[in-house]
Design an enzyme around this catalytic site. Structure first.
Site, PDB file in Angstrom:
ATOM      1  N   ASP A 203      39.341  25.449  59.928  1.00  0.00           N
ATOM      2  CA  ASP A 203      40.319  25.487  58.838  1.00  0.00           C
ATOM      3  C   ASP A 203      39.868  24.562  57.707  1.00  0.00           C
ATOM      4  O   ASP A 203      39.533  23.392  57.954  1.00  0.00           O
ATOM      5  CB  ASP A 203      41.658  24.997  59.427  1.00  0.00           C
TER       6      ASP A 203
ATOM      7  N   THR B 169      40.670  33.911  40.419  1.00  0.00           N
ATOM      8  CA  THR B 169      41.159  35.246  40.055  1.00  0.00           C
ATOM      9  C   THR B 169      41.623  35.305  38.602  1.00  0.00           C
ATOM     10  O   THR B 169      42.029  34.289  38.026  1.00  0.00           O
ATOM     11  CB  THR B 169      42.336  35.603  40.993  1.00  0.00           C
ATOM     12  N   ASP B 170      41.663  36.520  38.066  1.00  0.00           N
ATOM     13  CA  ASP B 170      42.213  36.705  36.715  1.00  0.00           C
ATOM     14  C   ASP B 170      43.740  36.582  36.700  1.00  0.00           C
ATOM     15  O   ASP B 170      44.344  36.442  35.634  1.00  0.00           O
ATOM     16  CB  ASP B 170      41.783  38.058  36.120  1.00  0.00           C
ATOM     17  N   GLU B 171      44.364  36.643  37.881  1.00  0.00           N
ATOM     18  CA  GLU B 171      45.841  36.637  37.923  1.00  0.00           C
ATOM     19  C   GLU B 171      46.433  35.318  37.426  1.00  0.00           C
ATOM     20  O   GLU B 171      47.619  35.253  37.108  1.00  0.00           O
ATOM     21  CB  GLU B 171      46.345  36.932  39.343  1.00  0.00           C
TER      22      GLU B 171
ATOM     23  N   LYS C  90      46.667  29.867  43.247  1.00  0.00           N
ATOM     24  CA  LYS C  90      45.279  29.891  42.785  1.00  0.00           C
ATOM     25  C   LYS C  90      45.142  29.074  41.490  1.00  0.00           C
ATOM     26  O   LYS C  90      44.147  28.381  41.290  1.00  0.00           O
ATOM     27  CB  LYS C  90      44.806  31.335  42.549  1.00  0.00           C
TER      28      LYS C  90
ATOM     29  N   TYR D 100      51.142  33.789  44.883  1.00  0.00           N
ATOM     30  CA  TYR D 100      49.674  33.820  45.055  1.00  0.00           C
ATOM     31  C   TYR D 100      48.978  33.264  43.816  1.00  0.00           C
ATOM     32  O   TYR D 100      48.161  32.343  43.903  1.00  0.00           O
ATOM     33  CB  TYR D 100      49.193  35.251  45.342  1.00  0.00           C
TER      34      TYR D 100
ATOM     35  N   ASP E 255      59.438  48.935  43.159  1.00  0.00           N
ATOM     36  CA  ASP E 255      58.386  48.123  42.546  1.00  0.00           C
ATOM     37  C   ASP E 255      58.233  46.773  43.261  1.00  0.00           C
ATOM     38  O   ASP E 255      59.175  46.278  43.887  1.00  0.00           O
ATOM     39  CB  ASP E 255      58.715  47.890  41.060  1.00  0.00           C
TER      40      ASP E 255
HETATM   41  P1  NAD Z   1      40.435  37.958  52.035  1.00  0.00           P
HETATM   42  O1  NAD Z   1      41.899  37.752  52.260  1.00  0.00           O
HETATM   43  O2  NAD Z   1      39.837  39.282  52.364  1.00  0.00           O
HETATM   44  O3  NAD Z   1      39.617  36.877  52.867  1.00  0.00           O
HETATM   45  C1  NAD Z   1      39.971  35.514  52.909  1.00  0.00           C
HETATM   46  C2  NAD Z   1      39.157  34.832  54.009  1.00  0.00           C
HETATM   47  O4  NAD Z   1      39.513  33.442  54.009  1.00  0.00           O
HETATM   48  C3  NAD Z   1      39.440  35.385  55.407  1.00  0.00           C
HETATM   49  O5  NAD Z   1      38.234  35.569  56.106  1.00  0.00           O
HETATM   50  C4  NAD Z   1      40.285  34.286  56.050  1.00  0.00           C
HETATM   51  O6  NAD Z   1      40.133  34.216  57.460  1.00  0.00           O
HETATM   52  C5  NAD Z   1      39.742  33.030  55.360  1.00  0.00           C
HETATM   53  N1  NAD Z   1      40.712  31.929  55.350  1.00  0.00           N
HETATM   54  C6  NAD Z   1      42.032  31.997  55.002  1.00  0.00           C
HETATM   55  N2  NAD Z   1      42.621  30.796  55.171  1.00  0.00           N
HETATM   56  C7  NAD Z   1      41.655  29.947  55.612  1.00  0.00           C
HETATM   57  C8  NAD Z   1      41.638  28.561  55.958  1.00  0.00           C
HETATM   58  N3  NAD Z   1      42.755  27.816  55.873  1.00  0.00           N
HETATM   59  N4  NAD Z   1      40.475  28.027  56.361  1.00  0.00           N
HETATM   60  C9  NAD Z   1      39.348  28.774  56.469  1.00  0.00           C
HETATM   61  N5  NAD Z   1      39.305  30.087  56.170  1.00  0.00           N
HETATM   62  C10 NAD Z   1      40.441  30.670  55.738  1.00  0.00           C
HETATM   63  O7  NAD Z   1      40.180  37.571  50.519  1.00  0.00           O
HETATM   64  P2  NAD Z   1      39.171  38.226  49.465  1.00  0.00           P
HETATM   65  O8  NAD Z   1      39.802  39.395  48.843  1.00  0.00           O
HETATM   66  O9  NAD Z   1      37.831  38.342  50.096  1.00  0.00           O
HETATM   67  O10 NAD Z   1      39.137  37.065  48.362  1.00  0.00           O
HETATM   68  C11 NAD Z   1      38.213  35.983  48.469  1.00  0.00           C
HETATM   69  C12 NAD Z   1      38.432  35.032  47.312  1.00  0.00           C
HETATM   70  O11 NAD Z   1      38.247  35.719  46.074  1.00  0.00           O
HETATM   71  C13 NAD Z   1      39.839  34.441  47.260  1.00  0.00           C
HETATM   72  O12 NAD Z   1      39.744  33.103  46.858  1.00  0.00           O
HETATM   73  C14 NAD Z   1      40.555  35.282  46.205  1.00  0.00           C
HETATM   74  O13 NAD Z   1      41.567  34.533  45.571  1.00  0.00           O
HETATM   75  C15 NAD Z   1      39.403  35.577  45.262  1.00  0.00           C
HETATM   76  N6  NAD Z   1      39.510  36.831  44.489  1.00  0.00           N
HETATM   77  C16 NAD Z   1      39.782  38.020  45.128  1.00  0.00           C
HETATM   78  C17 NAD Z   1      39.820  39.196  44.395  1.00  0.00           C
HETATM   79  C18 NAD Z   1      40.070  40.536  45.038  1.00  0.00           C
HETATM   80  O14 NAD Z   1      40.224  41.538  44.327  1.00  0.00           O
HETATM   81  N7  NAD Z   1      40.122  40.639  46.353  1.00  0.00           N
HETATM   82  C19 NAD Z   1      39.583  39.152  43.008  1.00  0.00           C
HETATM   83  C20 NAD Z   1      39.334  37.922  42.396  1.00  0.00           C
HETATM   84  C21 NAD Z   1      39.289  36.772  43.153  1.00  0.00           C
HETATM   85  O1  DAU Z   2      43.224  40.629  39.953  1.00  0.00           O
HETATM   86  C1  DAU Z   2      42.578  40.056  41.052  1.00  0.00           C
HETATM   87  C2  DAU Z   2      43.474  40.148  42.260  1.00  0.00           C
HETATM   88  O2  DAU Z   2      43.470  41.506  42.678  1.00  0.00           O
HETATM   89  C3  DAU Z   2      43.049  39.241  43.401  1.00  0.00           C
HETATM   90  O3  DAU Z   2      43.140  37.908  42.979  1.00  0.00           O
HETATM   91  C4  DAU Z   2      43.932  39.468  44.633  1.00  0.00           C
HETATM   92  O4  DAU Z   2      43.463  38.678  45.713  1.00  0.00           O
HETATM   93  C5  DAU Z   2      43.866  40.923  45.001  1.00  0.00           C
HETATM   94  O5  DAU Z   2      44.733  41.188  46.087  1.00  0.00           O
HETATM   95  C6  DAU Z   2      44.247  41.809  43.813  1.00  0.00           C
HETATM   96  O6  DAU Z   2      45.663  41.690  43.495  1.00  0.00           O
HETATM   97  P1  DAU Z   2      46.560  42.967  43.121  1.00  0.00           P
HETATM   98  O7  DAU Z   2      47.967  42.643  43.407  1.00  0.00           O
HETATM   99  O8  DAU Z   2      46.219  43.471  41.765  1.00  0.00           O
HETATM  100  O9  DAU Z   2      45.956  44.018  44.199  1.00  0.00           O
HETATM  101  P2  DAU Z   2      46.635  45.129  45.132  1.00  0.00           P
HETATM  102  O10 DAU Z   2      45.520  45.949  45.708  1.00  0.00           O
HETATM  103  O11 DAU Z   2      47.634  44.541  46.063  1.00  0.00           O
HETATM  104  O12 DAU Z   2      47.434  46.029  44.083  1.00  0.00           O
HETATM  105  C7  DAU Z   2      46.760  46.685  43.015  1.00  0.00           C
HETATM  106  C8  DAU Z   2      47.809  47.399  42.189  1.00  0.00           C
HETATM  107  O13 DAU Z   2      48.345  48.484  42.964  1.00  0.00           O
HETATM  108  C9  DAU Z   2      49.003  46.535  41.843  1.00  0.00           C
HETATM  109  O14 DAU Z   2      49.483  46.895  40.545  1.00  0.00           O
HETATM  110  C10 DAU Z   2      50.051  46.889  42.882  1.00  0.00           C
HETATM  111  C11 DAU Z   2      49.759  48.344  43.162  1.00  0.00           C
HETATM  112  N1  DAU Z   2      50.030  48.807  44.544  1.00  0.00           N
HETATM  113  C12 DAU Z   2      49.529  48.090  45.578  1.00  0.00           C
HETATM  114  C13 DAU Z   2      49.758  48.487  46.885  1.00  0.00           C
HETATM  115  C14 DAU Z   2      49.218  47.668  48.043  1.00  0.00           C
HETATM  116  C15 DAU Z   2      50.753  49.984  44.749  1.00  0.00           C
HETATM  117  O15 DAU Z   2      51.192  50.658  43.800  1.00  0.00           O
HETATM  118  N2  DAU Z   2      50.954  50.386  46.039  1.00  0.00           N
HETATM  119  C16 DAU Z   2      50.507  49.671  47.124  1.00  0.00           C
HETATM  120  O16 DAU Z   2      50.765  50.080  48.291  1.00  0.00           O
END
Ligand code: NAD
Ligand code: DAU
Length: 352
Positions: free
Chosen positions: A57, A132-134, A162, A158, A289
């Site tokens: 962790d 993230t861009d969020e 971040k 979330y 929503d």
């Molecule tokens: P993910 O949820 O798929 O993976 C997260 C990983 O972190 C998992 O393997 C989990 O086991 C590990 N983890 C969680 N808590 C932990 C802890 N306390 N100690 C050690 N390990 C831990 O996430 P992802 O989508 O691969 O995102 C990775 C990073 O990129 C994140 O920081 C996220 O904010 C960022 N990010 C994601 C997206 C996206 O679209 N998925 C976009 C922009 C940025």
């Molecule tokens: O912008 C970067 C982010 O993108 C990352 O930081 C996050 O970790 C990642 O989860 C993602 O966030 P979003 O909320 O944008 O992703 P998600 O795939 O959950 O949703 C994408 C869009 O689709 C969002 O507008 C919500 C919508 N959605 C999502 C789900 C799961 C639906 O309409 N139906 C669904 O079932």
């Protein structure tokens, strides 16, 4: 070697696989294996001596410090996080713990380790924070894309967690001199994404003949980037990014949710014509929503292009086809994630 946190998750595992395909430098992978961590993603490097996995962790200060002293990495790449917005709405506590306290713990340990290095190693060291861009909030239809100077306005638990972690990383640079880099990336898609996120959820549900849930009116916009391009951007920032800077990473690819879902349905109609639910669009179902649902994200990725020469290599047309193919070819992976059996090996190896 480099230390990667969260390297068993979606982006982290893609990064580890890409890193080892491009480099001989070993990776120490620290991941606690929450529901989102899946060691099956790393099966290709299971026997590779350059990949060292430690279950643990990032909130465990003694563990993190011990690993830094033992393995003496030249960089920390911090991916570990709770990442799903819907889960953060239902239970924000884990997000504060890992994303805020975990990043703080990692920064403290990294700063202590870095202070003990000699001058040359100190200058070479990097702490790269993957964000993230969020954090920038939500755009209106005519608003300019997010740039590195857009004010932070996070709207979900979330994105707030971040944003807090980004501020901590910034402060550790300004106050203690830790050589940090931050990347703020848009929505990723590609292999090994947990089927709770829009694209893999829609592919998995369509294949199973289940409803495809569209939140609200389906007109929310995201800027989609193929995960391999994100991994490449991170490698470039690590190599040549200016210390203390942030880099926005995006796909120049704004799409409404409904257009993404329709496109996936059309690709499945073509690649999976025998399906009893063709056309797959008939499965589209509008649902309630997401609370506080951000309307539009879009990234201005000119800085990383200007300074580091990075641009996405994958087009959305090619990336989304590749992704649908991957999920069709890897249905056992999806089934094991959905049934929970992907955790059996972890439980055998480490205990439940
Ligand atoms: P993910 O949820 O798929 O993976 C997260 C990983 O972190 C998992 O393997 C989990 O086991 C590990 N983890 C969680 N808590 C932990 C802890 N306390 N100690 C050690 N390990 C831990 O996430 P992802 O989508 O691969 O995102 C990775 C990073 O990129 C994140 O920081 C996220 O904010 C960022 N990010 C994601 C997206 C996206 O679209 N998925 C976009 C922009 C940025
Ligand atoms: O912008 C970067 C982010 O993108 C990352 O930081 C996050 O970790 C990642 O989860 C993602 O966030 P979003 O909320 O944008 O992703 P998600 O795939 O959950 O949703 C994408 C869009 O689709 C969002 O507008 C919500 C919508 N959605 C999502 C789900 C799961 C639906 O309409 N139906 C669904 O079932």
């Amino acid at each position: 070697m480099i230390l990667v946190t969260g390297g068993a998750g979606f982006i982290g595992s893609n990064f580890v696989l890409d890193w080892l395909a491009h480099n001989d430098e070993p990776v120490l992978n620290l991941d606690v294996l929450t529901y989102a961590g899946n060691l099956e993603n790393l099966a290709a490097v299971e026997a590779d001596r350059r990949h060292i996995f430690r279950r643990g962790d990032i909130c465990d200060a003694a563990l993190v410090s011990g690993l830094l002293e033992e393995f003496r990495p030249r960089a920390v790449l911090h991916f570990a996080a709770e990442s799903h917005v819907d889960r953060s709405i239902l239970g924000p506590g884990d997000f504060i713990r890992t994303n805020v306290n975990g990043t703080f713990t990692l920064l403290e340990a990294a700063q202590r380790y870095w202070s003990g290095l000699d001058t040359v190693a100190q200058q070479a060291f990097r702490f790269l924070h993957v964000s993230t861009d969020e954090v920038y909030g939500s755009l209106g239809p005519g608003d300019a894309q997010f740039s590195e100077t857009t004010p932070y306005q996070p709207n979900s638990p979330y994105s707030a967690s971040k944003a807090a972690s980004d501020h901590l990383v910034r402060a550790w640079h300004h106050t203690y001199g830790l050589p940090v880099l931050t990347t703020n990336c848009s929505n990723n898609y590609g292999p090994y994404q947990f089927p709770e996120k829009l694209i893999p959820l829609v592919i998995a549900n369509a294949l199973a003949g289940k409803p495809l849930p569209i939140y609200g009116d389906g007109m929310n916009i995201r800027d989609w980037l193929y995960v391999g391009d994100h991994c490449d951007a991170i490698r470039q920032v690590l190599l040549r990014g200016r210390v203390g800077e942030t880099y926005n990473v995006g796909g120049w690819n704004e799409q409404t949710n409904i257009s993404i879902v329709r496109l996936i349905c059309a690709i499945l109609d073509e690649l999976h014509p025998g399906s009893p639910v063709t056309p797959h669009e008939q499965l589209i179902t509008y649902v309630k929503d997401r609370p506080g649902h951000d309307r539009r994200y879009a990234i201005d990725a000119r800085k990383i292009e200007r300074e580091l020469g990075w641009r996405p290599a994958e087009t959305f047309a090619s990336g989304i086809r590749k992704t649908v193919h991957w999920y069709l070819d890897n249905q056992p992976w999806v089934s094991r994630v959905q049934s929970g059996s992907y955790r059996d090996w972890i439980d055998r190896q480490y205990g439940p």
